[in-house]
Design an enzyme around this catalytic site. Structure first.
Site, PDB file in Angstrom:
ATOM      1  N   ARG A 188     -88.131  44.460  -3.961  1.00 11.87           N
ATOM      2  CA  ARG A 188     -87.143  45.140  -5.094  1.00 11.87           C
ATOM      3  C   ARG A 188     -85.756  44.517  -4.341  1.00 11.87           C
ATOM      4  NH1 ARG A 188     -88.665  50.835  -2.668  1.00 11.87           N
ATOM      5  NH2 ARG A 188     -90.493  50.172  -3.688  1.00 11.87           N
ATOM      6  N   LYS A 216    -100.609  43.378   3.698  1.00  8.50           N
ATOM      7  CA  LYS A 216    -101.785  43.844   2.974  1.00  8.50           C
ATOM      8  C   LYS A 216    -103.485  44.159   2.821  1.00  8.50           C
ATOM      9  CE  LYS A 216     -99.249  43.301  -1.878  1.00  8.50           C
ATOM     10  NZ  LYS A 216     -98.525  44.994  -2.469  1.00  8.50           N
TER      11      LYS A 216
HETATM   12  N1  BES Z   1     -96.588  43.263  -5.661  1.00  8.20           N
HETATM   13  C1  BES Z   1     -96.485  44.795  -5.242  1.00  8.20           C
HETATM   14  C2  BES Z   1     -96.761  45.402  -6.149  1.00  8.20           C
HETATM   15  C3  BES Z   1     -98.394  45.119  -7.440  1.00  8.20           C
HETATM   16  C4  BES Z   1     -99.387  45.986  -6.974  1.00  8.20           C
HETATM   17  C5  BES Z   1     -98.199  44.257  -8.224  1.00  8.20           C
HETATM   18  C6  BES Z   1    -100.330  45.864  -7.869  1.00  8.20           C
HETATM   19  C7  BES Z   1     -99.486  44.141  -8.459  1.00  8.20           C
HETATM   20  C8  BES Z   1    -100.311  44.717  -8.624  1.00  8.20           C
HETATM   21  C9  BES Z   1     -95.537  45.294  -4.392  1.00  8.20           C
HETATM   22  O1  BES Z   1     -94.822  44.097  -3.587  1.00  8.20           O
HETATM   23  C10 BES Z   1     -95.600  46.014  -3.237  1.00  8.20           C
HETATM   24  O2  BES Z   1     -96.312  45.703  -2.996  1.00  8.20           O
HETATM   25  N2  BES Z   1     -94.989  47.741  -3.470  1.00  8.20           N
HETATM   26  C11 BES Z   1     -95.480  47.928  -2.869  1.00  8.20           C
HETATM   27  C12 BES Z   1     -94.429  48.795  -2.421  1.00  8.20           C
HETATM   28  C13 BES Z   1     -94.480  50.200  -1.521  1.00  8.20           C
HETATM   29  C14 BES Z   1     -94.430  49.047  -0.541  1.00  8.20           C
HETATM   30  C15 BES Z   1     -92.994  51.173  -1.608  1.00  8.20           C
HETATM   31  C16 BES Z   1     -96.767  49.145  -3.343  1.00  8.20           C
HETATM   32  O3  BES Z   1     -96.864  49.293  -4.296  1.00  8.20           O
HETATM   33  O4  BES Z   1     -97.752  49.979  -2.665  1.00  8.20           O
HETATM   34 ZN    ZN Z   2     -95.397  43.591  -1.894  1.00  6.54          ZN
END
Ligand code: BES
Ligand code: ZN
Ligand code: ZN
Length: 522
Positions: free
Chosen positions: A368, A294
């Site tokens: 997931r 990230k």
């Molecule tokens: N933990 C994150 C989602 C999240 C985002 C939680 C903001 C709380 C606040 C999740 O694991 C994630 O990173 N999801 C990705 C999915 C994508 C790679 C398909 C996302 O939402 O960008």
């Molecule tokens: Zn994530």
């Protein structure tokens, strides 16, 4: 966090209908007021505790200079002739909007709860001594006492466990009602107490940084907490057992961290013939994104990525403490998503608990993967319902904002009860569709599924739910709660919502289980 007593404590709140000597030792009074039909501000008369003359005097103060009070505004008022000169904080109970067509119109009780929570937080902000608070309002039903109770508890919460110079002063509160016979030990207040203490637990867990809340410490916290909850059984599967049983999703996501993953299973049997609800909560103690790293700003609040597991635990805990007539099977897959020489790679393939293979296209879509293992395990026992709770996608936050929970479900009647439950506790929640066509996101050439489309990011919130649906058995009623927005408040506190971990979805799902416990099959 290792010490089981290391937790934020609830406020001591009593309820009384006896006005004799009630003002002894009181430091502050909360007194609510509203606008009447003629647009005059009037204090809630508080059941004969205040005389007619005193009321008149306060009302004329409120009316002075034709001032317009703004919603939930509070004002300090002290008059030696009124209520023995105890300082009064007048709290204006009003809706923030006069447009009636908005969704989520707040109920009177919600306004009461949020206003009391704000006033409580302000009162204890710079506390210089112990405070005994008396709360007076127009209490005409049990629900209003319950909402005042929750407002004080939830508004008083502050995560202070890491402050060396922590404020040691104590707030105690007394709710006065002459109208309603309700004691501190009544079922309704006990339930509110159990819910608030569980929300405190969830907030403490969410706010604890990942260096002190590793997967094992999370599990340890639960097993310590359970020593005071007799009717809840707990089993913790460590890396070795996860390997033996084929939980390769949880293991895969956790393999890049020195802190090994666990799967916590809690069981509560509260009904011989009643329905079983499986609760499944995403427990990523830290989400760095893994090798699909990230950006630093997106990572900053990622200690909150276990809020789903914290909520599932809090719900189970409340239901067990309140002896609700239902069976709960709670599954908490807990792992840390880190990057290292041993991390799972984009292009790796894992075999989920139900033997489906998943190609990892993006290691940041890790929630997931751990949920796939836990949902297939939960499905194996054929519960009537599976409810999962997860900070799953940023896309759901893009769709609904930071305050609204997104729900995806495969059953219309369940959706109705969820809507009703959320309304009952005034949580903002919106149903989103379950769209089969989105399964194309998860096509892989060499595995049964992929975890994420390489380029298509449209409808990310509901497509994630579509992925999860692959791990739910056909005849199980299922709902997925995406709390990525409301689980963590990274701005100022408001009403019963503090900064940091909030406890989102807990009240709604407790109410949902309560409703399911009294309903016949859907
Ligand atoms: N933990 C994150 C989602 C999240 C985002 C939680 C903001 C709380 C606040 C999740 O694991 C994630 O990173 N999801 C990705 C999915 C994508 C790679 C398909 C996302 O939402 O960008
Ligand atoms: Zn994530
Ligand atoms: Zn995540």
């Amino acid at each position: 966090m290792n010490n089981k007593n290391y937790a934020t404590k609830l406020i001591d709140i009593s309820i009384s209908s006896n006005k004799k000597n009630i003002l002894n030792n009181i430091n502050y009074i909360f007194l609510t007021f509203r606008k009447d039909k003629n647009n005059n501000y009037k204090v809630d008369s508080s059941d004969n505790l205040i005389s007619k003359d005193e009321i008149k005097e306060i009302n004329s103060f409120l009316q002075k200079n034709n001032k317009q009070w703004s919603a939930q505004e509070t004002v300090y008022y002290c008059n030696t002739k009124i209520l023995s000169g105890v300082p009064i904080i007048l709290i204006y109970l009003s809706n923030t909007t006069n447009k009636k067509a908005y969704d989520f119109q707040p109920s009177d009780n919600y306004i009461l709860k949020e206003s009391i929570a704000n006033a409580t937080r302000n009162l204890i902000k710079d506390m210089q001594k112990d405070i005994d608070l008396l709360i007076l309002s127009q209490i005409d039903n049990k629900l209003s006492i319950q909402n005042i109770y929750k407002g004080v508890q939830l508004g008083a919460y502050k995560f202070n466990l890491y402050l060396t110079n922590n404020n040691k002063y104590k707030l105690s509160a007394l709710i006065f009602s002459n109208n309603i016979e309700l004691s501190k030990d009544s079922k309704m207040i006990k339930r509110a107490e159990n819910e608030c203490s569980s929300i405190y637990v969830s907030r403490d867990l969410i706010n604890t940084p990942a260096n002190d809340l590793t997967p094992k410490k999370f599990a340890k916290y639960i097993s310590n907490d359970l020593t005071s909850i007799k009717n809840l059984k707990c089993n913790i599967l460590d890396k070795e057992e996860l390997t033996k049983k084929g939980y390769n999703g949880i293991l895969g996501v956790g393999q890049g961290s020195v802190n090994e993953p666990v799967l916590v299973h809690l069981q509560y049997k509260g009904a011989k013939s009643g329905p079983t609800v499986a609760l499944v909560g995403k427990g990523i103690t830290y989400d760095s994104g893994g090798l699909s790293l990230k950006p630093s700003n997106a990572m900053i609040s990622m200690k909150c990525d276990m809020s789903g597991a914290a909520a599932a635990y809090a719900i189970t805990r409340t239901i067990a403490l309140s002896n609700i007539n239902i069976n709960i099977d709670c599954w908490l897959p807990i792992a840390e998503n880190m990057l290292s020489g041993s991390s799972i790679r984009p292009s790796d393939i894992v075999k989920i608990y139900n033997n489906k293979t998943v190609e990892i296209n993006n290691t940041d879509a890790e929630g997931r993967i751990i949920l796939a293992d836990a949902l297939s395990r939960a499905s194996e026992d054929k519960p009537e319902y599976i409810i999962d709770i997860a900070t799953l996608t940023g896309a759901m936050v893009v769709a609904l904002g930071e305050k609204t929970i997104g729900v995806v479900s495969n059953n219309n009647k369940l959706k109705e009860i969820i809507t009703k439950s959320a309304k009952h506790v005034d949580e903002k929640l919106w149903h989103m569709p379950l769209v089969e066509e989105l399964q194309f996101h998860y096509k892989s050439n060499i595995a049964d599924l992929s975890n994420c489309h390489l380029t298509n990011r449209y409808a990310g919130g509901i497509s994630a739910a579509t992925f999860l649906y692959n791990f739910i058995d056909n005849d199980i009623k299922w709902a997925h709660f995406d709390i990525a927005g409301p689980a963590f408040n990274d701005s100022s506190p408001h009403g019963s919502t503090p900064s940091g971990g909030t406890g989102s979805a807990i009240a709604t799902i407790i109410e949902l289980c309560n409703q399911l416990s009294t309903k016949e099959e859907l």
